[in-house]
Write a protein that holds these residues in place. Structure first.
Motif, PDB file in Angstrom:
ATOM      1  N   VAL A 105       0.933  -1.322   0.048  1.00 11.42           N
ATOM      2  CA  VAL A 105       0.064  -0.068  -0.096  1.00 11.42           C
ATOM      3  C   VAL A 105       0.778   1.351  -0.167  1.00 11.42           C
ATOM      4  O   VAL A 105       1.784   1.435   0.787  1.00 11.42           O
ATOM      5  N   LYS A 106       0.581   2.129  -0.751  1.00 12.35           N
ATOM      6  CA  LYS A 106       1.231   3.466  -0.944  1.00 12.35           C
ATOM      7  C   LYS A 106       0.296   4.648  -0.136  1.00 12.35           C
ATOM      8  O   LYS A 106      -1.040   4.585  -0.290  1.00 12.35           O
ATOM      9  N   MET A 107       0.948   5.533   0.441  1.00 14.27           N
ATOM     10  CA  MET A 107       0.219   6.408   1.357  1.00 14.27           C
ATOM     11  C   MET A 107       1.126   7.938   0.996  1.00 14.27           C
ATOM     12  O   MET A 107       2.140   7.917   0.741  1.00 14.27           O
ATOM     13  N   THR A 108       0.250   8.915   1.049  1.00 14.12           N
ATOM     14  CA  THR A 108       0.744  10.337   1.111  1.00 14.12           C
ATOM     15  C   THR A 108       0.587  11.063   2.275  1.00 14.12           C
ATOM     16  O   THR A 108      -0.299  11.046   2.920  1.00 14.12           O
ATOM     17  N   VAL A 109       1.927  11.658   2.774  1.00 20.47           N
ATOM     18  CA  VAL A 109       1.858  12.689   3.847  1.00 20.47           C
ATOM     19  C   VAL A 109       1.829  13.869   3.533  1.00 20.47           C
ATOM     20  O   VAL A 109       0.893  14.827   3.997  1.00 20.47           O
ATOM     21  N   SER A 110       2.474  14.412   2.308  1.00 17.82           N
ATOM     22  CA  SER A 110       2.277  15.610   1.952  1.00 17.82           C
ATOM     23  C   SER A 110       2.637  15.759   0.461  1.00 17.82           C
ATOM     24  O   SER A 110       3.167  14.726   0.003  1.00 17.82           O
ATOM     25  N   ASP A 111       2.571  16.930  -0.133  1.00 15.77           N
ATOM     26  CA  ASP A 111       3.040  16.826  -1.464  1.00 15.77           C
ATOM     27  C   ASP A 111       4.655  16.512  -1.755  1.00 15.77           C
ATOM     28  O   ASP A 111       5.083  16.088  -2.646  1.00 15.77           O
ATOM     29  N   GLU A 112       5.525  16.722  -0.501  1.00 16.81           N
ATOM     30  CA  GLU A 112       6.631  16.360  -0.626  1.00 16.81           C
ATOM     31  C   GLU A 112       7.124  14.915  -0.098  1.00 16.81           C
ATOM     32  O   GLU A 112       8.301  14.492   0.256  1.00 16.81           O
ATOM     33  N   LEU A 113       6.211  14.216   0.402  1.00 14.65           N
ATOM     34  CA  LEU A 113       6.727  13.002   1.384  1.00 14.65           C
ATOM     35  C   LEU A 113       5.594  12.020   1.244  1.00 14.65           C
ATOM     36  O   LEU A 113       4.400  12.074   1.518  1.00 14.65           O
ATOM     37  N   SER A 114       6.004  10.700   0.657  1.00 14.70           N
ATOM     38  CA  SER A 114       4.933   9.558   0.459  1.00 14.70           C
ATOM     39  C   SER A 114       5.720   8.562   0.963  1.00 14.70           C
ATOM     40  O   SER A 114       6.836   8.394   1.113  1.00 14.70           O
ATOM     41  N   PHE A 115       5.093   7.281   1.080  1.00 17.13           N
ATOM     42  CA  PHE A 115       5.723   6.108   1.240  1.00 17.13           C
ATOM     43  C   PHE A 115       4.982   4.812   1.049  1.00 17.13           C
ATOM     44  O   PHE A 115       3.727   4.983   0.556  1.00 17.13           O
ATOM     45  N   THR A 116       5.804   3.511   0.992  1.00 18.39           N
ATOM     46  CA  THR A 116       4.944   2.480   0.509  1.00 18.39           C
ATOM     47  C   THR A 116       5.385   1.331   1.723  1.00 18.39           C
ATOM     48  O   THR A 116       6.612   1.339   2.201  1.00 18.39           O
ATOM     49  N   VAL A 117       4.454   0.533   1.936  1.00 12.76           N
ATOM     50  CA  VAL A 117       4.361  -0.407   3.122  1.00 12.76           C
ATOM     51  C   VAL A 117       5.325  -1.542   2.516  1.00 12.76           C
ATOM     52  O   VAL A 117       4.763  -2.064   1.718  1.00 12.76           O
ATOM     53  N   LYS A 118       6.518  -1.798   3.278  1.00 16.09           N
ATOM     54  CA  LYS A 118       7.361  -3.134   2.440  1.00 16.09           C
ATOM     55  C   LYS A 118       7.002  -4.244   3.402  1.00 16.09           C
ATOM     56  O   LYS A 118       7.305  -5.371   2.608  1.00 16.09           O
ATOM     57  N   ASP A 119       6.881  -4.216   4.400  1.00 16.71           N
ATOM     58  CA  ASP A 119       6.767  -5.265   5.302  1.00 16.71           C
ATOM     59  C   ASP A 119       6.108  -5.181   6.644  1.00 16.71           C
ATOM     60  O   ASP A 119       5.912  -3.979   6.968  1.00 16.71           O
ATOM     61  N   ILE A 120       5.697  -6.274   7.453  1.00 17.74           N
ATOM     62  CA  ILE A 120       5.076  -6.298   8.565  1.00 17.74           C
ATOM     63  C   ILE A 120       6.046  -7.214   9.615  1.00 17.74           C
ATOM     64  O   ILE A 120       6.330  -8.180   9.259  1.00 17.74           O
ATOM     65  N   THR A 121       6.339  -6.701  10.718  1.00 17.61           N
ATOM     66  CA  THR A 121       7.015  -7.184  11.642  1.00 17.61           C
ATOM     67  C   THR A 121       6.318  -8.323  12.451  1.00 17.61           C
ATOM     68  O   THR A 121       4.838  -8.207  12.497  1.00 17.61           O
ATOM     69  N   GLU A 122       7.071  -9.049  13.180  1.00 16.31           N
ATOM     70  CA  GLU A 122       6.217 -10.251  14.152  1.00 16.31           C
ATOM     71  C   GLU A 122       5.217  -9.445  14.977  1.00 16.31           C
ATOM     72  O   GLU A 122       4.223  -9.968  15.174  1.00 16.31           O
ATOM     73  N   SER A 123       5.707  -8.449  15.680  1.00 18.47           N
ATOM     74  CA  SER A 123       4.968  -7.782  16.627  1.00 18.47           C
ATOM     75  C   SER A 123       3.842  -6.483  16.109  1.00 18.47           C
ATOM     76  O   SER A 123       3.258  -6.160  16.882  1.00 18.47           O
ATOM     77  N   GLY A 124       3.941  -6.573  14.711  1.00 16.06           N
ATOM     78  CA  GLY A 124       2.783  -6.052  14.025  1.00 16.06           C
ATOM     79  C   GLY A 124       3.303  -4.282  13.587  1.00 16.06           C
ATOM     80  O   GLY A 124       2.377  -3.665  12.969  1.00 16.06           O
ATOM     81  N   GLU A 125       4.313  -4.076  13.806  1.00 14.78           N
ATOM     82  CA  GLU A 125       5.016  -2.554  13.334  1.00 14.78           C
ATOM     83  C   GLU A 125       5.249  -2.772  11.830  1.00 14.78           C
ATOM     84  O   GLU A 125       5.433  -4.064  11.209  1.00 14.78           O
TER      85      GLU A 125
END
Length: 278
Positions: A105-125
């Motif tokens: 999933v890709k998300m947008t914080v602002s016009d200058e910052l976005s991110f993609t979820v790459k993995d999920i840790t064992e404890s859910g982070e």
């Protein structure tokens, strides 16, 4: 030990919503272990309880504006708390609600910052990879906010009040709060009295403030946090121990750093790593 052994009543009206001014005018509870007496003082009175030759060990981490809000492609909003930097653009984060943070999933914080979820840790982070131009710290200063604890409802007027006066190294998601009450003037008084200071580093992450959910507290798994002890700090600590002087850790994060590396004689070495000590 059970979790319920640590329950106590803390009325909401007793939780300070704004910091004391100046910092060292906050209250100080003094417990005498010999006669079990309790005395109410102010933090600036700590000068009377420290003595020449004592070594204060402080955590010089600096809290970053680690909380941000991002929009999903479907218009939903998630809260993101930066916990640990893995790489230049890769961070481990706490995401609420977590169900929106599926891998890919890709998300947008602002016009200058976005991110993609790459993995999920064992404890859910979530492990996310940011996209931005320029220096990340500059972008974060514009889009992030200070991650105040959930029981603080008031907006912090001066964000530097959520850092110690000796904070230096960016990386914490929460303040090492025991040190917030020191002022430069108070530290100078202690120095003039002959109290030494050594600086160690522990970046405060989820491990320090995540609630204990297990009924038996020793079953609780601590989130790891990065620490560093410099050669200078190690020499100061070891010299004080060998000379029989008091080594006084300011707050649990400093304790956690020292106890993660100390040998059976309380001596430490210059090193860095991650600690899960509870």
């Amino acid at each position: 030990m059970k979790r319920q052994d640590f329950y106590y009543d803390l009325p909401e009206e007793r939780i300070a919503q704004t910091p004391a001014e100046p910092r060292d005018s906050s209250r100080l509870l003094v417990y005498n272990r010999r006669d079990k007496s309790i005395t109410d003082k102010h933090f600036f009175d700590i000068v009377d309880y420290l003595q020449k030759g004592d070594l204060l060990v402080v955590n010089n981490t600096k809290v970053i504006p680690a909380r941000m809000y991002a929009k999903t492609q479907h218009g939903g909003v998630v809260e993101v708390l930066l916990l640990k930097r893995h790489d230049l653009k890769v961070w481990e984060v706490l995401m609420r609600p977590g169900k929106k943070g599926k891998i890919g999933v890709k998300m947008t914080v602002s016009d200058e910052l976005s991110f993609t979820v790459k993995d999920i840790t064992e404890s859910g982070e979530r492990i996310i990879e940011f996209e931005y131009e320029g220096a990340f710290e500059d972008v974060l200063s514009r889009v992030g906010t200070m991650p105040l604890p959930p029981y603080i409802k008031e907006k912090l007027e001066n964000e530097e009040r959520y850092n110690t006066v000796y904070s230096k190294v960016n990386g914490s998601a929460a303040a090492p709060t025991a040190g917030l009450h020191f002022t430069d003037e108070l530290l100078k008084k202690l120095q003039d009295k002959g109290v030494e200071k050594a600086e160690v580093l522990l970046h405060v992450g989820l491990g320090t403030f995540r609630p204990v959910s297990e009924e038996i507290i020793t079953d609780h798994k601590m989130h790891s946090e990065y620490y560093e002890i410099s050669e200078d700090a190690a020499q100061k600590i070891n010299r004080a121990k060998k000379e029989g002087r008091r080594v006084i850790a300011v707050g649990t994060t400093s304790v956690r750093t020292l106890e993660s590396v100390a040998d059976e004689n309380g001596l430490v070495k210059a090193c860095s790593g991650n600690t899960e000590i509870f």
